[in-house]
Write an enzyme that holds these catalytic residues in place. Structure first.
Site, PDB file in Angstrom:
ATOM      1  CD  GLU A  53      -2.993   5.274   6.879  1.00 22.20           C
ATOM      2  OE1 GLU A  53      -2.902   5.500   5.514  1.00 22.20           O
ATOM      3  OE2 GLU A  53      -2.039   4.969   7.372  1.00 22.20           O
ATOM      4  CG  ASN A  88      -1.596   1.207   1.571  1.00 24.91           C
ATOM      5  OD1 ASN A  88      -1.691   1.985   0.492  1.00 24.91           O
ATOM      6  ND2 ASN A  88      -2.290   1.267   2.537  1.00 24.91           N
ATOM      7  CD1 TRP A  89       3.610   1.237  -2.711  1.00 23.11           C
ATOM      8  CD2 TRP A  89       3.818   1.849  -4.670  1.00 23.11           C
ATOM      9  NE1 TRP A  89       4.534   0.530  -3.642  1.00 23.11           N
ATOM     10  CE2 TRP A  89       4.677   0.947  -4.657  1.00 23.11           C
ATOM     11  CE3 TRP A  89       3.740   2.967  -5.651  1.00 23.11           C
ATOM     12  CZ2 TRP A  89       5.352   0.420  -5.921  1.00 23.11           C
ATOM     13  CZ3 TRP A  89       4.581   2.557  -6.949  1.00 23.11           C
ATOM     14  CH2 TRP A  89       5.171   1.561  -6.964  1.00 23.11           C
ATOM     15  CE  LYS A  90      -0.205   3.064   4.796  1.00 23.68           C
ATOM     16  NZ  LYS A  90      -0.320   3.266   6.254  1.00 23.68           N
ATOM     17  CB  SER A 122       5.231  -1.423  12.036  1.00 25.40           C
ATOM     18  OG  SER A 122       4.636  -0.349  12.398  1.00 25.40           O
ATOM     19  CG  HIS A 148      -5.866   1.644   5.274  1.00 26.44           C
ATOM     20  ND1 HIS A 148      -5.487   2.939   6.117  1.00 26.44           N
ATOM     21  CD2 HIS A 148      -4.953   1.012   5.031  1.00 26.44           C
ATOM     22  CE1 HIS A 148      -4.116   2.470   6.511  1.00 26.44           C
ATOM     23  NE2 HIS A 148      -3.819   1.443   5.816  1.00 26.44           N
ATOM     24  N   GLY A 201       2.250   2.255  10.645  1.00 28.58           N
ATOM     25  CA  GLY A 201       3.130   3.458  10.211  1.00 28.58           C
ATOM     26  C   GLY A 201       3.910   3.817  11.714  1.00 28.58           C
ATOM     27  N   GLY A 260       2.808  -1.134   4.345  1.00 27.56           N
ATOM     28  CA  GLY A 260       2.877   0.286   3.955  1.00 27.56           C
ATOM     29  C   GLY A 260       4.373   0.587   3.502  1.00 27.56           C
ATOM     30  CD  GLU A 286      -3.411  -2.601   7.197  1.00 26.33           C
ATOM     31  OE1 GLU A 286      -2.351  -2.763   6.950  1.00 26.33           O
ATOM     32  OE2 GLU A 286      -3.860  -1.451   7.381  1.00 26.33           O
TER      33      GLU A 286
HETATM   34  P1  PGA Z   1       2.643   0.643   7.650  1.00 21.88           P
HETATM   35  O1  PGA Z   1       1.206   0.562   7.041  1.00 21.88           O
HETATM   36  O2  PGA Z   1       3.333  -0.866   7.081  1.00 21.88           O
HETATM   37  O3  PGA Z   1       3.279   1.526   7.009  1.00 21.88           O
HETATM   38  O4  PGA Z   1       2.344   0.237   8.982  1.00 21.88           O
HETATM   39  C1  PGA Z   1       0.567  -0.430   6.858  1.00 21.88           C
HETATM   40  C2  PGA Z   1      -0.997  -0.229   6.323  1.00 21.88           C
HETATM   41  O5  PGA Z   1      -1.450   0.903   6.635  1.00 21.88           O
HETATM   42  O6  PGA Z   1      -1.349  -0.650   5.396  1.00 21.88           O
END
Ligand code: PGA
Length: 269
Positions: free
Chosen positions: A99, A13-15, A220, A97, A180, A241, A174
């Site tokens: 976020e 997931n490149w966000k 993470s 997600h 993150g 991520g 998650e």
């Molecule tokens: P992260 O994000 O690996 O940077 O913790 C994971 C995600 O939000 O899918």
């Protein structure tokens, strides 16, 4: 009856990272460095980079995914992208997600409609669930995830979810406190939650008691901890991520996932 083995999936997931100018090169590099038998690889760049990534991985078996879809197919929804619009660009999508739940105030009910829209358009769908730190500390983690699953999936026809395609519908567990933050869950705790998720999927009425639904861990994930998750038989891969933007990290993560895929294939013969 011999149960078909569940696939092993590593999705990146490149966000809100990369641009159309640099996403193709990154995707090409990751695709070349993660060629491992038995691991389903998916890259989810921002919408504006989908075409570049699609072209970059066209000669590989890396799949391209979106990070979200709107719950309607068309209409007066400024700035939104619907599932049918992704035809020719992406074959997967993430929905729900944390976020988006946080920043776009997405509710479980709305996310359920996104699942229906995505599956209806033929997109392979990764539904994200996970609890806050306060929930875990108060011993409510399982109840929260349970409520999310019921809230997202109650109105969804279970047959539309994982029907004939073993990759059609997956869950990403998650924990929000792990996303993150560099503070990943413990493998054993994640596995316990994944088992609980399958119990709930069975109660919701998914085919095969939800046993065929891949459940990934996210939060993470890095080369330094992927072993902890892939060593758990109930966990079928990772939604990555930050580390998914780093070819070295992705190479190591997918290589470790490949060991699990190979072990599953050997056990199935
Ligand atoms: P992260 O994000 O690996 O940077 O913790 C994971 C995600 O939000 O899918």
């Amino acid at each position: 009856m011999i149960r078909p083995m569940r696939p092993v999936i590593v999705a990146g997931n490149w966000k809100m990272h990369t641009t159309p100018a640099d996403a193709g090169e990154l995707a090409r590099t990751i695709a070349a460095r993660t060629r491992v038998d038995g691991v389903v690889r998916v890259l989810c760049p921002p919408y504006v980079c989908l075409a570049a990534v699609r072209d970059a991985v066209a000669d590989t078996d890396v799949a391209v995914g979106a990070q979200d879809v709107h719950h309607e197919a068309t209409g007066a929804f400024t700035g939104a992208i619907s599932a049918p619009m992704l035809a020719g660009l992406a074959t997967w999508t993430i929905v729900g997600h944390s976020e988006r739940r946080r920043d776009a105030c997405e509710t479980d009910e709305l996310i359920g409609r996104k699942v229906v829209a995505a599956r209806g358009a033929g997109l392979r769908t990764i539904l994200c669930v996970g609890e806050q730190l306060a929930d875990r500390e108060a011993g409510r983690a399982r109840a929260v995830v349970d409520r999310q699953l019921w809230g997202c999936l109650t109105a969804v026809d279970p047959a539309a979810l994982n029907g004939d395609d073993p990759l059609g519908f997956s869950i990403a567990y998650e924990p929000i406190w792990a996303i993150g933050t560099g503070r990943n869950a413990r493998g054993a705790d994640a596995a316990e939650m994944v088992a609980a998720i399958r119990t709930t999927l069975a109660a919701i009425g998914l085919a095969d008691g939800g046993d065929g639904v891949p459940v990934l861990y996210g939060g993470s994930v890095a080369s330094s901890n992927i072993n902890e998750f892939m060593a758990e038989p109930s966990i079928d891969g990772a939604l990555v991520g930050g580390a998914s933007l780093k070819p070295d990290e992705m190479a190591a993560i997918v290589a470790r996932a490949g060991l699990t895929a190979a072990a599953r294939a050997a056990a199935a013969t």
